[in-house]
Design a protein around this motif. Structure first.
Motif, short mmCIF file in Angstrom:
data_model
loop_
_atom_site.label_atom_id
_atom_site.label_comp_id
_atom_site.label_asym_id
_atom_site.label_seq_id
_atom_site.Cartn_x
_atom_site.Cartn_y
_atom_site.Cartn_z
N VAL A 52 0.84 -1.20 0.00
CA VAL A 52 0.00 0.00 0.00
C VAL A 52 0.88 1.25 0.00
N MET A 53 0.61 2.14 -0.95
CA MET A 53 1.28 3.44 -0.97
C MET A 53 0.25 4.50 -0.57
N ALA A 54 0.61 5.39 0.34
CA ALA A 54 -0.33 6.41 0.81
C ALA A 54 0.31 7.78 0.64
N MET A 55 -0.46 8.73 0.10
CA MET A 55 0.12 10.04 -0.20
C MET A 55 -0.67 11.18 0.45
N LEU A 56 0.08 12.18 0.88
CA LEU A 56 -0.49 13.45 1.35
C LEU A 56 0.09 14.57 0.48
#
Lengths: 394, 200
Positions: free
Chosen positions: A171-175
């Motif tokens: 899982v890649m999570a971005m802000l």
């Protein structure tokens, strides 16, 4: 139209000239700095000695084990993984409105790459109107910086919720901002009784993401930082001269890192990893969330991204590779800025018409309670004047 | 009764001559050219019947970026088709109304209000409504819509919901009505009759 164009026209001309001269001055610094970057032969230990001598007030890029001039091509992208993104917007309190409140609106998206399914999207809207939210502590009406920080916490909380929901791994999570909480950066101006609970909550969300082994990244488009330039300038100073006093009096007019790297970093490549030197990052490091960063060329004209990652991502080659390749893949669709972040923004943004609808609904809610809501005369006059302007003859 | 029919959108602009509705993709009952719809008016005292004559998807710069990518991932394509609030706008011509249980094939006294729900007109109501064909005058007299094609599509729709045995007779009757109305314009009449023939 309120602008006095007669006054502005000569100023605009000077602005153009000034910007051009500034760009020329910066361009003159480029060759020496690029040479310093490419020819850098100091070991990590030698560079850390410079930084140590510069003292705690020095703000720049601390090198990691990766040589500072090294660049890294895009790794292969795994065919199945999840992309999470969250972004937020807010309506700040307005004492001229019918009642005092603030609103936080968080947009979130989960794309399961390889699933051939439409992404899951969601918008979370929350009104805050209790005394404890509006007047925390004894500091009067809540400061906008606290509201913005609570928005940041909700954004990262939305990522943690999605990461725990059991999507395809990895899982890649971005802000769409720095991972170092903004309120913490300006903590001297915000009472610690107010900032500490928010920072603690933020770190709790980081913990949840770390427990899920999420490849978290804060993506900053058009970064305005000069951390790498500061490092190169420091390394260009004779070691004997470096001292906290020297740093305090050194010329701070600096080139931006993006000016240095935009045409140097090949398309799809990332720079070496660096650590940002700041008291906030030192605090984060103590808790195991040291924030590192690299620059990435997504392959569109004059585009350069600064990507911030926590230590648990930087230290795991597979997570670092996912962030690098995943962000590039996302940028391909939307001209150099990740698709999922653009969509999260779209899901979060509160437009002027949304805001008007919200204010009307609040007034209706007050009317139902037998109250007679009214906005201030100042606000009423402003709205009348702006409405008049919309009928200007074109 | 209207509320039990498939919902296809809400009114965003309206006049007594017709209304414009907006629906989000994907809906199970997307409006189609020449289909019959209805919207409440006068606080539920009347219903305006409409015939859909134009369907458009608003321009969207964000989607255009994706469209220009040769191998865009299916997930992002589906996101734009299913999730994004890009509305399909449809225009309906007012062809009649119902008030106090009486159906009239003339322009309604008042248009529906903004955000009034628009529903599909049920087959039984279309069958009943099209027993009279006075509404064709409203279509043929509209100069700003593709009237001839709309007449053919609407009558074809009204024919298909009838029993198989009655379809041809309905279209022949409708063709005769058109011939009476367009006796002065044989070129238009030919276009419509060809359109009706294709419905058989």
């Amino acid at each position: 139209m309120s602008l006095n164009l007669n006054q502005l026209l000569p100023q605009l001309q000077y602005l153009g000239q000034h910007t051009h001269q500034h760009a020329l001055k910066q361009a003159a610094q480029l060759p020496a700095l690029l040479e310093a970057l490419q020819q850098s032969s100091l070991s990590q230990a030698d560079m850390l000695e410079y930084i140590h001598r510069a003292g705690m007030d020095w703000r720049g890029a601390i090198p990691t084990a990766e040589p500072i001039h090294q660049t890294f091509p895009a790794p292969a992208l795994t065919p199945r993984f999840s992309i999470l993104a969250a972004d937020g917007s807010q309506v700040h309190p307005d004492r001229h409105a019918a009642c005092i409140f603030f609103l936080l609106n968080i947009g979130q998206i989960c794309i399961e790459r390889g699933s051939k399914q439409a992404p899951n999207t969601h918008t979370h809207s929350e009104l805050f109107y209790h005394e404890t939210d509006l007047y925390p502590g004894d500091f009067g009406l809540v400061d906008n910086s606290i509201i913005n920080a609570r928005r940041d916490v909700m954004e990262i909380g939305a990522l943690a919720d999605m990461a725990e929901a059991g999507h395809s791994r990895p899982v890649m999570a971005m802000l769409d901002n720095s991972l170092l909480l903004w309120i913490a950066l300006r903590s001297p101006e915000v009472p610690s009784q107010l900032s500490e609970p928010v920072v603690a909550d933020y770190q709790k969300q980081l913990d949840r993401l770390r427990n899920q082994r999420t490849a978290l990244a804060g993506v900053i488009d058009r970064p305005g930082s000069s951390n790498l330039v500061a490092l190169l300038q420091l390394l260009g100073t004779p070691l004997d001269h470096v001292s906290p006093d020297f740093i305090r009096h050194a010329n701070k007019a600096r080139l931006l890192d993006r000016t240095l790297l935009t045409n140097w970093l090949p398309v799809g490549y990332r720079s070496a990893l660096f650590i940002q030197s700041s008291p906030v990052n030192r605090d984060f490091e103590k808790l195991g969330y040291q924030i590192q960063f690299f620059y990435l060329n997504p392959g569109f004209k004059d585009s350069l991204l600064r990507v911030e990652i926590p230590a648990w991502v930087a230290e795991q080659p597979d997570l670092l590779a996912l962030v690098h390749a995943g962000i590039l893949d996302q940028c391909r669709l939307t001209n150099g800025f990740p698709y999922a972040l653009a969509r999260a923004h779209e899901l979060a943004v509160v437009s002027q018409s949304d805001r008007r609808l919200l204010e009307q609904s609040i007034q209706q809610s007050l009317l139902k309670q037998g109250m007679r809501p009214h906005i201030s005369q100042k606000s009423r006059q402003k709205s009348l004047l702006s409405a008049r302007r919309s009928f200007d003859i074109r | 009764m209207a509320a039990q029919q498939p919902f296809i959108g809400r009114v965003t602009r309206c006049s007594t001559r017709g209304f414009v509705g907006v629906v989000r993709l994907p809906e199970p009952h997307l409006p189609a050219f020449g289909s019959f719809c209805q919207a409440e008016a006068q606080q539920g005292l009347s219903r305006v019947f409409g015939l859909i004559y134009n369907i458009s998807i608003e321009d969207d710069d964000f989607a255009r970026q994706i469209a220009s990518i040769e191998h865009a991932p299916p997930e992002e394509i589906l996101d734009n088709q299913q999730n994004r609030q890009v509305p399909v706008e449809f225009h309906a011509l007012a062809i009649g109304y119902e008030m106090d249980g009486k159906t009239c094939q003339t322009l309604p006294p008042q248009p529906p209000l903004s955000l009034a729900p628009i529903h599909v007109m049920p087959d039984a109501m279309v069958e009943s409504f099209t027993r009279k064909l006075d509404f064709l005058t409203l279509i043929l007299n509209s100069s700003t819509i593709p009237a001839d094609e709309l007449v053919a599509a609407a009558l074809g729709h009204a024919a298909r919901i009838r029993a198989q045995a009655d379809q041809e007779e309905f279209l022949i009757t409708a063709g005769r009505q058109c011939a009476r109305m367009l006796s002065h314009d044989l070129i238009r009449l030919e276009t419509i009759l060809k359109g009706l023939h294709n419905q058989l």
